[in-house]
Design a protein around this motif. Structure first.
Motif, short mmCIF file in Angstrom:
data_model
loop_
_atom_site.label_atom_id
_atom_site.label_comp_id
_atom_site.label_asym_id
_atom_site.label_seq_id
_atom_site.Cartn_x
_atom_site.Cartn_y
_atom_site.Cartn_z
N ALA A 1 97.46 -37.13 -58.17
CA ALA A 1 96.46 -36.35 -58.90
C ALA A 1 95.94 -35.23 -58.01
CB ALA A 1 95.31 -37.24 -59.35
N PRO A 2 95.81 -34.02 -58.55
CA PRO A 2 95.33 -32.90 -57.73
C PRO A 2 93.88 -33.09 -57.31
CG PRO A 2 95.45 -32.26 -60.04
CD PRO A 2 96.09 -33.61 -59.94
N GLU A 3 93.56 -32.71 -56.10
CA GLU A 3 92.19 -32.81 -55.63
C GLU A 3 91.32 -31.77 -56.32
OE1 GLU A 3 92.41 -32.41 -51.40
OE2 GLU A 3 92.69 -34.56 -51.09
N LYS A 4 90.08 -32.13 -56.61
CA LYS A 4 89.17 -31.22 -57.26
C LYS A 4 88.07 -30.79 -56.30
CE LYS A 4 89.90 -32.57 -62.08
NZ LYS A 4 89.24 -32.95 -63.35
N TYR A 5 87.64 -29.56 -56.47
CA TYR A 5 86.61 -29.00 -55.62
C TYR A 5 85.46 -28.47 -56.49
CZ TYR A 5 90.14 -29.15 -51.93
OH TYR A 5 91.09 -29.57 -51.03
N GLU A 6 84.32 -28.34 -55.89
CA GLU A 6 83.17 -27.79 -56.59
C GLU A 6 83.06 -26.30 -56.29
OE1 GLU A 6 78.99 -29.76 -57.34
OE2 GLU A 6 78.92 -28.66 -55.45
N TYR A 7 82.95 -25.51 -57.35
CA TYR A 7 82.80 -24.06 -57.22
C TYR A 7 81.40 -23.68 -57.68
CZ TYR A 7 87.88 -24.02 -56.67
OH TYR A 7 89.16 -24.23 -56.22
N VAL A 8 80.67 -23.00 -56.81
CA VAL A 8 79.26 -22.70 -57.06
C VAL A 8 79.03 -21.19 -57.06
CG1 VAL A 8 76.89 -23.01 -56.24
CG2 VAL A 8 78.54 -24.88 -56.02
N THR A 9 78.29 -20.73 -58.06
CA THR A 9 77.83 -19.35 -58.13
C THR A 9 76.31 -19.34 -58.13
OG1 THR A 9 79.79 -18.52 -59.29
CG2 THR A 9 77.75 -17.28 -59.57
N LEU A 10 75.72 -18.49 -57.29
CA LEU A 10 74.26 -18.39 -57.20
C LEU A 10 73.82 -16.96 -57.48
CD1 LEU A 10 73.31 -20.53 -54.06
CD2 LEU A 10 72.78 -21.03 -56.43
N ALA A 11 72.78 -16.84 -58.28
CA ALA A 11 72.21 -15.53 -58.57
C ALA A 11 70.69 -15.65 -58.61
CB ALA A 11 72.73 -15.00 -59.90
N LYS A 12 70.01 -14.57 -58.20
CA LYS A 12 68.55 -14.55 -58.17
C LYS A 12 68.04 -13.61 -59.25
CE LYS A 12 64.61 -13.84 -55.08
NZ LYS A 12 64.17 -13.38 -53.74
N LEU A 13 67.13 -14.10 -60.08
CA LEU A 13 66.61 -13.32 -61.19
C LEU A 13 65.68 -12.22 -60.69
CD1 LEU A 13 65.83 -16.17 -63.74
CD2 LEU A 13 67.88 -14.75 -63.59
N ALA A 14 65.56 -11.16 -61.50
CA ALA A 14 64.66 -10.05 -61.18
C ALA A 14 63.22 -10.56 -61.15
CB ALA A 14 64.81 -8.95 -62.22
N GLU A 15 62.43 -10.02 -60.20
CA GLU A 15 61.10 -10.56 -59.93
C GLU A 15 60.04 -9.47 -59.96
OE1 GLU A 15 59.09 -13.46 -56.49
OE2 GLU A 15 61.11 -12.62 -56.28
N LYS A 16 58.85 -9.85 -60.44
CA LYS A 16 57.70 -8.94 -60.43
C LYS A 16 56.97 -9.05 -59.09
CE LYS A 16 56.85 -9.73 -65.37
NZ LYS A 16 55.84 -10.18 -66.37
N PRO B 1 67.30 -24.47 -60.05
CA PRO B 1 66.60 -25.33 -59.08
C PRO B 1 65.09 -25.18 -59.21
CG PRO B 1 68.44 -24.21 -58.04
CD PRO B 1 68.30 -23.62 -59.40
N GLU B 2 64.40 -26.30 -59.15
CA GLU B 2 62.96 -26.31 -59.41
C GLU B 2 62.20 -25.37 -58.48
OE1 GLU B 2 59.43 -29.67 -59.98
OE2 GLU B 2 61.43 -30.24 -59.27
N ASN B 3 61.24 -24.67 -59.08
CA ASN B 3 60.35 -23.75 -58.35
C ASN B 3 61.10 -22.60 -57.68
OD1 ASN B 3 58.08 -25.39 -58.99
ND2 ASN B 3 58.50 -26.71 -57.23
N THR B 4 62.19 -22.18 -58.25
CA THR B 4 62.93 -21.03 -57.74
C THR B 4 63.32 -20.13 -58.90
OG1 THR B 4 65.16 -21.98 -57.95
CG2 THR B 4 63.93 -22.50 -55.94
N GLY B 5 63.75 -18.92 -58.57
CA GLY B 5 64.26 -18.01 -59.58
C GLY B 5 65.78 -17.93 -59.52
N LEU B 6 66.40 -18.98 -59.01
CA LEU B 6 67.85 -19.00 -58.86
C LEU B 6 68.52 -19.57 -60.11
CD1 LEU B 6 68.21 -20.34 -55.21
CD2 LEU B 6 68.33 -17.98 -55.98
N VAL B 7 69.68 -19.03 -60.42
CA VAL B 7 70.56 -19.59 -61.45
C VAL B 7 71.79 -20.12 -60.74
CG1 VAL B 7 71.97 -19.10 -63.47
CG2 VAL B 7 69.71 -18.07 -63.26
N ARG B 8 72.05 -21.40 -60.90
CA ARG B 8 73.17 -22.05 -60.20
C ARG B 8 74.22 -22.46 -61.23
NH1 ARG B 8 74.62 -27.31 -57.98
NH2 ARG B 8 75.50 -27.07 -55.88
N ILE B 9 75.38 -21.83 -61.15
CA ILE B 9 76.49 -22.12 -62.07
C ILE B 9 77.54 -22.91 -61.30
CG2 ILE B 9 78.24 -21.11 -63.57
CD1 ILE B 9 76.47 -18.62 -63.77
N VAL B 10 77.92 -24.06 -61.84
CA VAL B 10 78.81 -24.99 -61.12
C VAL B 10 79.99 -25.38 -61.99
CG1 VAL B 10 78.95 -27.20 -59.92
CG2 VAL B 10 76.82 -25.89 -59.85
N SER B 11 81.16 -25.44 -61.38
CA SER B 11 82.37 -25.95 -62.03
C SER B 11 83.10 -26.86 -61.05
CB SER B 11 83.30 -24.81 -62.47
OG SER B 11 82.72 -24.05 -63.49
#
Length: 253
Positions: free
Chosen positions: A51-66, A111-121
């Motif tokens: 079976a092929p090994e699987k890896y975690e792919y993570v994308t992080l982005a920070k939302l626009a802030e006032k 993630p709690e108390n952050t303006g980050l968007v974490r996309i995971v596959s």
């Protein structure tokens, strides 16, 4: 008076099953156990090896802030839109172009108390390019929406600043307007500070692959397969004996 006989034993019931009977039954059907145990263990070992090994792919982005530390769009609202609108669109487009579903899942979290968007596959290394393309498409849509929100807020602040300029000019031509002018100037300075402090959307990383594979180790899979084969073999051995007894009784009748 009649005394009880020495050595009298309790009556034996026909439906009682002893451990000896169970052992005899198991030995009688041991070939079924061996076949099932070896087959299940072999399948588990083959899966662990090939079976092929699987890896975690993570994308992080920070939302626009006032300037106040708040975000132009609530992270929870952004995640909800991404999951309920953009992700289904992405999956539908991929299916239309390739006639199959995406070979991996995509989840988005804040993630709690952050303006980050974490996309995971989680996907095999061979699907890394497809994962990156999918993540990049989601980030581009997110960046476009955030840019529009920043532009809208920026235009609103600039209009308010220009309006205050006109107000201050009018007040300067009047009498006893010092307090009003001071208040308008203070508000204008505050708006200018808010305008300068606007922090745009920022992509931190796209489809970063984890250093180690995810999921259980191959040795653990083999051990679990052995345990499953053991339980399945014992069960099917007794089940085979049960089927044999039923057939014998039906044939006898």
């Amino acid at each position: 008076m009649v005394e009880p006989l020495q050595g009298a034993s309790r009556p034996q019931h026909d439906d009682e099953i002893s451990l000896v009977d169970l052992a005899v039954t198991f030995l009688k059907r041991r070939r079924v156990f061996y076949v099932v145990f070896i087959l299940v263990t072999f399948v588990g070992a083959a899966y662990a090896i090939f079976a092929p090994e699987k890896y975690e792919y993570v994308t992080l982005a920070k939302l626009a802030e006032k300037s106040s530390g708040e975000y132009i769009e609530e992270p929870s609202a952004v995640i909800a839109e991404l999951e309920s609108l953009w992700l289904p669109d992405l999956q539908a487009n991929y299916h239309a172009e390739n006639d199959r579903s995406l070979p991996f899942g995509i989840t988005a979290k804040n993630p709690e108390n952050t303006g980050l968007v974490r996309i995971v596959s989680e996907a095999s290394e061979s699907a890394g390019a497809i994962v990156e393309e999918a993540h990049r498409e989601l980030v581009e849509r997110l960046e476009l929406q955030q840019a529009r929100a920043v532009s809208t807020l920026r235009n609103s602040l600039e209009r308010q600043i220009v309006s205050l300029d006109s107000t201050i000019e009018i007040l300067e031509g009047g009498q006893n307007t010092g307090e009003a002018i001071a208040s308008a100037v203070e508000t204008q300075l505050s708006l200018e500070a808010d305008l300068e402090a606007l922090a745009p959307f920022e992509t931190l990383v796209i489809s970063r692959q984890s250093g180690t594979s995810t999921g259980p180790a191959g040795s653990l899979i083999i051990v679990l397969a052995g345990l499953l084969g053991l339980m399945a073999g014992v069960f099917l051995a007794f089940f085979a004996e049960f089927i044999g007894l039923v057939r014998s009784q039906v044939a006898g009748e």
